[in-house]
Structures are given as C-alpha cells and as structure tokens.
Design an enzyme around this catalytic site. Sequence first.
Site, PDB file in Angstrom:
ATOM      1  N   CYS A 114       0.333   5.916   9.431  1.00 11.60           N
ATOM      2  CA  CYS A 114       1.362   6.673   8.720  1.00 11.60           C
ATOM      3  C   CYS A 114       2.002   7.697   9.648  1.00 11.60           C
ATOM      4  CB  CYS A 114       0.787   7.376   7.494  1.00 11.60           C
ATOM      5  SG  CYS A 114       2.053   8.257   6.563  1.00 11.60           S
ATOM      6  N   ASN A 156      -5.537   3.840   6.547  1.00 11.85           N
ATOM      7  CA  ASN A 156      -4.162   4.165   6.894  1.00 11.85           C
ATOM      8  C   ASN A 156      -4.155   4.943   8.210  1.00 11.85           C
ATOM      9  OD1 ASN A 156      -1.532   4.972   7.131  1.00 11.85           O
ATOM     10  ND2 ASN A 156      -1.362   5.791   5.072  1.00 11.85           N
ATOM     11  N   ASN A 161      12.059   9.192   4.073  1.00 19.46           N
ATOM     12  CA  ASN A 161      11.132  10.075   3.380  1.00 19.46           C
ATOM     13  C   ASN A 161      10.046  10.555   4.319  1.00 19.46           C
ATOM     14  OD1 ASN A 161       8.328   8.817   2.910  1.00 19.46           O
ATOM     15  ND2 ASN A 161       9.698   7.121   2.413  1.00 19.46           N
ATOM     16  N   SER A 175       0.819  -1.207   0.000  1.00 16.97           N
ATOM     17  CA  SER A 175       0.000   0.000   0.000  1.00 16.97           C
ATOM     18  C   SER A 175       0.851   1.254   0.000  1.00 16.97           C
ATOM     19  CB  SER A 175      -0.937   0.002   1.215  1.00 16.97           C
ATOM     20  OG  SER A 175      -0.191   0.023   2.411  1.00 16.97           O
ATOM     21  N   LYS A 230      -2.418   4.159  -3.635  1.00 12.62           N
ATOM     22  CA  LYS A 230      -1.925   5.232  -2.775  1.00 12.62           C
ATOM     23  C   LYS A 230      -3.123   5.778  -1.998  1.00 12.62           C
ATOM     24  CE  LYS A 230       0.515   9.632  -3.136  1.00 12.62           C
ATOM     25  NZ  LYS A 230       1.046   9.447  -1.813  1.00 12.62           N
TER      26      LYS A 230
END
Length: 164
Positions: free
Chosen positions: A136, A133, A71, A23, A47
């Site tokens: 994150c 999500n 990142n 994912s 995404k």
Amino acid sequence: MSKVSMAVDFAGISMKNPINTASGTFGFGWQFENFFDVSRLGAITTKGCASEPWPGNPKPRMTEVRGGMMNSVGLQNPGVRGLVAESGDYLADLASKGTAVICQVAGHSTEEYVAALELFEELCPWAAGFELNVSCPNIAAGGAACGSTPEGAAEVMRACRPIT
C-alpha cells in the site's frame, strides 16, 4: 441435467465459486448487503486491519482528476479487536454459509504485521486465510517501505508464515 460445480481451490482455500472481492475495497462485507446477498460470493477479502486502530491520513483524502480520482485514505481501520467487535458475528455467519473470509493484515513494520496476524489467529477462527498488505503506497514508512523490494516483502513473509 446436473449442475456445473464452480468450486475452486485458491491457494488451499476452498471457495464455492471463483468470485472474490478486491482487497480493501469491500469493507467487511455487511456494507453491501443492501445491494445483494454477499454469501453468494466464493470469498471476500476484507479491508486491512492492524493490531491497533489507525485513524488514517488527514483529510482531504480524495480528489477528482482528469479521467478518474486519486485517494490516500491511509488504511484507516478499527484494528483487529475493533473488526471482531463490529463485524465478527457477520463474518462468522458468512463463513458458515460457505463464503471464505480472507482477512487483510496491515502494519508499518514486520513486528506490527506479526502482532496483527497473531490477533487475527486468536480472535478470528472463521478466517480462511490472510493477505499481507505490504504494497500500500498510502501509509508513511509502512507497506510501501516493507514491500518496495523483494527482500523487504520476504522478510515480512518469513516472520508471518510460522504464525498461521
């Protein structure tokens, strides 16, 4: 000799084989068509998208470190409506070829996850499933806060589950 079936059931999602993309790392699929036929996969997980577009974190977003890279993109995304406008036809075609499309849902709060999931349900009939999500670490006061405890993750799930 008969062919071996690689079909699997992944939490109620029928997949022609067990190969799914990680994912958030595979865009919306079409970006990889010049490399291989994406419809050969059992599924893709897109995404993440929120109810409204997100610009993501300011640049620079990536840096090289010893042994790899770090990142902090910040879940830049076009929003669910933008996803449909930019990639909806491609994803519908992919689903018609038997590749399950699992859409990742993003938000900064329980209410934002609900709003995004409601839009996915309304605008994306080709979606086979959804991934919330809630973990994150790249969004301020967002996924990490929502999913940093079992109780926080459960709150998002309780609010979203009745929608889909």
